[in-house]
Enzyme design. Structure first.
Site, PDB file in Angstrom:
ATOM      1  N   ALA A 230       0.839  -1.194   0.000  1.00  0.00           N
ATOM      2  CA  ALA A 230       0.000   0.000   0.000  1.00  0.00           C
ATOM      3  C   ALA A 230       0.876   1.247   0.000  1.00  0.00           C
ATOM      4  CB  ALA A 230      -0.915  -0.008   1.216  1.00  0.00           C
ATOM      5  N   GLY A 297      -7.907  -6.200   0.220  1.00  0.00           N
ATOM      6  CA  GLY A 297      -8.330  -4.811   0.090  1.00  0.00           C
ATOM      7  C   GLY A 297      -9.827  -4.722  -0.107  1.00  0.00           C
ATOM      8  N   SER A 298     -10.269  -3.657  -0.725  1.00  0.00           N
ATOM      9  CA  SER A 298     -11.698  -3.408  -0.876  1.00  0.00           C
ATOM     10  C   SER A 298     -12.318  -4.318  -1.928  1.00  0.00           C
ATOM     11  CB  SER A 298     -11.939  -1.950  -1.269  1.00  0.00           C
ATOM     12  OG  SER A 298     -11.533  -1.715  -2.602  1.00  0.00           O
ATOM     13  N   THR A 300     -14.446  -3.375  -4.136  1.00  0.00           N
ATOM     14  CA  THR A 300     -14.452  -2.637  -5.395  1.00  0.00           C
ATOM     15  C   THR A 300     -13.169  -2.866  -6.183  1.00  0.00           C
ATOM     16  OG1 THR A 300     -15.882  -0.917  -4.469  1.00  0.00           O
ATOM     17  CG2 THR A 300     -14.620  -0.356  -6.436  1.00  0.00           C
ATOM     18  N   THR A 301     -12.030  -2.740  -5.510  1.00  0.00           N
ATOM     19  CA  THR A 301     -10.751  -2.978  -6.182  1.00  0.00           C
ATOM     20  C   THR A 301     -10.591  -4.443  -6.556  1.00  0.00           C
ATOM     21  OG1 THR A 301      -9.732  -1.141  -4.976  1.00  0.00           O
ATOM     22  CG2 THR A 301      -8.246  -2.754  -5.977  1.00  0.00           C
ATOM     23  N   GLY A 302     -11.056  -5.330  -5.679  1.00  0.00           N
ATOM     24  CA  GLY A 302     -10.981  -6.756  -5.963  1.00  0.00           C
ATOM     25  C   GLY A 302     -11.693  -7.128  -7.255  1.00  0.00           C
ATOM     26  N   GLU A 319      -9.022 -11.484  -0.284  1.00  0.00           N
ATOM     27  CA  GLU A 319      -9.670 -11.220   1.000  1.00  0.00           C
ATOM     28  C   GLU A 319     -10.156  -9.784   0.919  1.00  0.00           C
ATOM     29  OE1 GLU A 319      -9.980  -9.237   4.323  1.00  0.00           O
ATOM     30  OE2 GLU A 319      -7.892  -9.835   4.643  1.00  0.00           O
ATOM     31  N   ARG A 347      -9.658  -2.785  18.018  1.00  0.00           N
ATOM     32  CA  ARG A 347      -8.291  -3.134  17.634  1.00  0.00           C
ATOM     33  C   ARG A 347      -7.910  -2.321  16.396  1.00  0.00           C
ATOM     34  NH1 ARG A 347      -5.957  -8.057  14.751  1.00  0.00           N
ATOM     35  NH2 ARG A 347      -8.105  -8.481  14.177  1.00  0.00           N
ATOM     36  N   SER A 511      -8.341 -14.426  14.703  1.00  0.00           N
ATOM     37  CA  SER A 511      -7.242 -14.672  13.766  1.00  0.00           C
ATOM     38  C   SER A 511      -6.154 -15.531  14.394  1.00  0.00           C
ATOM     39  CB  SER A 511      -6.645 -13.347  13.299  1.00  0.00           C
ATOM     40  OG  SER A 511      -7.602 -12.591  12.595  1.00  0.00           O
TER      41      SER A 511
END
EC number: 1.2.1.24
Length: 548
Positions: A230, A297-298, A300-302, A319, A347, A511
């Site tokens: 990023a 990431g988002s 939209t970008t995915g 993811e 967190r 996680s």
């Protein structure tokens, strides 16, 4: 990664050449010059605040391609989100640099795939050891560029290193099959082989762990990678490249070449500005030499990257965004539910993909939960610079993120929601927002169907289990979900009915490197971590062996 062991044998420029006469050796607390002059003030003048005093070797600003540190024609600034101060100027890679990185990775793949699983395992383990040795400095880099409280940054470095440890072990557990066919003179074999070059695109909120979770699996499988970090947090990715070299620079190059035979180019990092991100992402995702795309990431970008992948039918794992519900049933233990809500929501100042986005609380326990939640927030949350002792809530990554939270709060209040605590920007600066709790929230408000990525907790009151499930499953994404209940039958029903990839039952932190991470619906494809994570970088090959 493995580039560390052959820099000298392949003729690549040595790491120490950035600072003439400087060679590195590991020691607790960071990589330090083994001999030669220390870098002068000119090389450190662009670093401020939390980066001051760090080893200059960890503060890389060039791209890392083919085992070499390479500048770009232009640079872009990286800022401390807490103060707005410039941390440094980083190489602003473009399409040319991206394609060069892919070529380097492909050339390396042709040799790296032949390295034994045991050797790959050993190298990943050494990288893990170096991360642990340098954990304090690496954590400070995360806090400086992302604003994450230092305690959480230390936790991320451990989490990040554990993925290398885990996949160093999984590298030796890639098994095939032998299948007995009806024909007596034949045997069928199933082989697992690395897919090839992987394009790895990572987010800013976990700038170290999201790299090792992907790259650890890829290298263990025998793949090579091109990482585009990023634009807000490139220093962590570049520091990982530095760390994975340091422990072998003083070893004999001929010995390394004969024992490992690994080429440069296994791990490549190409930072770029927001302006160049679209074209660089497209370049690496459409390059015919790339066989695999891994993105966090988002949504939209995915979808854009999926379109790029479709043109050449590349393997993908993604993811993407979430809208995690946090359900509290009447049978829940209020104290446990509040503790889980605090951990899940706040967190990283609410900037996690599995962060609870909407709190669904049953009518019978609603008032008690809201009261206890508000008290816990006021008592335990402290907004401040991530480097300040006691800080639990750092800045948001930028002012645009603050504006999003502010917009959701204003929208909710205008439609009847009540601010229990917080509700406005914090006086510390433009990137800070008060931890906020809203009640009387309804489903027509933005905060219930738009991922917040900030310190906002909206509470919706519900009456029946069926109602809560319907609200939770109405989203078109499904990454994580949480619920609290003491009813065993209800626990089984709800866990199975929630349309998410991960469920926390009476637990707000889910996680773990040992467990599969990923979502359903528009939250992504594939799984990361766990024994399943390495499969994302492997292909099955059927071999029919006849004439027996």
């Amino acid at each position: 990664m493995a580039t560390c062991i052959w820099l000298r044998s392949c003729g690549a420029r040595r790491l120490g050449s950035t600072f003439p006469g400087c060679r590195l050796r590991p020691r607790a607390g960071g990589l330090v010059p083994a001999s030669g002059p220390a870098p002068g003030p000119a090389q450190l003048r662009c670093y401020a605040g939390g980066l001051a005093g760090l080893s200059a070797a960890l503060l890389r600003t060039d791209s890392f391609v083919g085992g070499r540190w390479l500048p770009a024609a232009a640079t872009f600034p990286v800022q401390d989100p807490a103060s707005g101060a410039a941390l440094g100027m980083v190489a602003d890679c473009g399409v040319r640099e991206a394609r060069a990185a892919v070529r380097a990775a492909y050339e390396a793949f042709c040799r790296w795939r032949e390295v034994s699983a045991k050797e790959r395992s050993s190298l990943l383990r050494k990288w893990y050891n170096l991360m642990i040795q340098n954990k304090d400095d690496l954590a400070r880099i995360i806090t400086a560029e992302s604003g994450k409280p230092l305690k959480e940054a230390h936790g991320e470095i451990l989490y990040s290193a554990f993925f290398l440890e885990w996949f160093s072990e999984e590298a030796r557990r890639v098994y095939g099959d032998i299948i007995y066919t009806p024909a007596k003179d034949r045997r069928a074999l199933v082989l697992k082989q690395p897919v090839g070059v992987a394009a790895v695109i990572t987010p800013w909120n976990f700038p170290s762990a999201m790299i090792t979770r992907k790259v650890g699996a890829a290298l263990a499988a025998g793949c090579t990678v091109v990482v585009k970090p990023a634009e807000d947090t490139p220093f962590s990715a570049l520091a990982l490249a530095e760390v994975n070299q340091g422990f072998l620079l003083d070893l004999d190059p001929l010995l390394l070449a004969s024992q490992a035979g690994i080429p440069s180019g296994v791990y490549n990092v190409i930072p770029c500005s927001r302006k160049n991100a679209k074209e660089v992402g497209e370049a690496i995702c459409t390059d015919p030499l790339v066989s695999k795309i891994s993105f966090t990431g988002s949504t939209t970008t995915g979808k854009i990257l999926l379109h790029h992948a479709a043109n050449s039918v590349k393997r993908v794992s993604m993811e993407l965004g979430g809208l995690a519900p946090f359900i509290v049933f009447d049978s829940a233990n209020v104290d446990q539910a509040v503790a889980g809500a605090m951990a899940s929501k706040f967190r990283n100042t609410g900037q996690t993909c599995v962060c609870s986005n909407q709190f669904l609380v049953q009518r019978g326990i609603h008032d008690a939960f809201v009261k206890a939640f508000a008290e816990a927030m006021k008592k335990n949350l402290r907004v401040g610079n991530g480097f300040e002792e006691g800080t639990t809530q750092g800045p948001l990554i930028n002012e645009k993120a603050v504006e999003k939270v502010e917009k959701q709060v204003n929208d909710a209040v205008s439609k009847g929601a009540t601010v229990v605590t917080g509700g406005k920007r914090h006086q510390l600066g433009k990137n800070f927002f008060e931890p906020t709790l809203l009640c009387n929230v309804t489903q027509d408000m933005l905060c219930t169907h738009e991922e917040t990525f900030g310190p906002l907790a909206p509470v919706i009151k519900f009456d029946t289990e069926e109602e809560a499930i319907a609200i939770a499953n109405a989203a078109d994404v499904g990454l994580a979900g949480y619920f609290y209940s003491q009813d065993p039958a209800q626990i089984w029903r709800v866990a199975e009915q929630l349309e998410v990839g991960m469920v926390g039952v009476n637990e707000g932190l889910i996680s773990s490197v040992e467990c599969p991470f990923g979502g359903v619906k528009q939250s992504g494809l594939g799984r990361e971590g766990s024994k399943y994570g390495i499969d994302e970088y492997l292909e099955l090959k059927y071999v029919c062996y006849g004439g027996l």
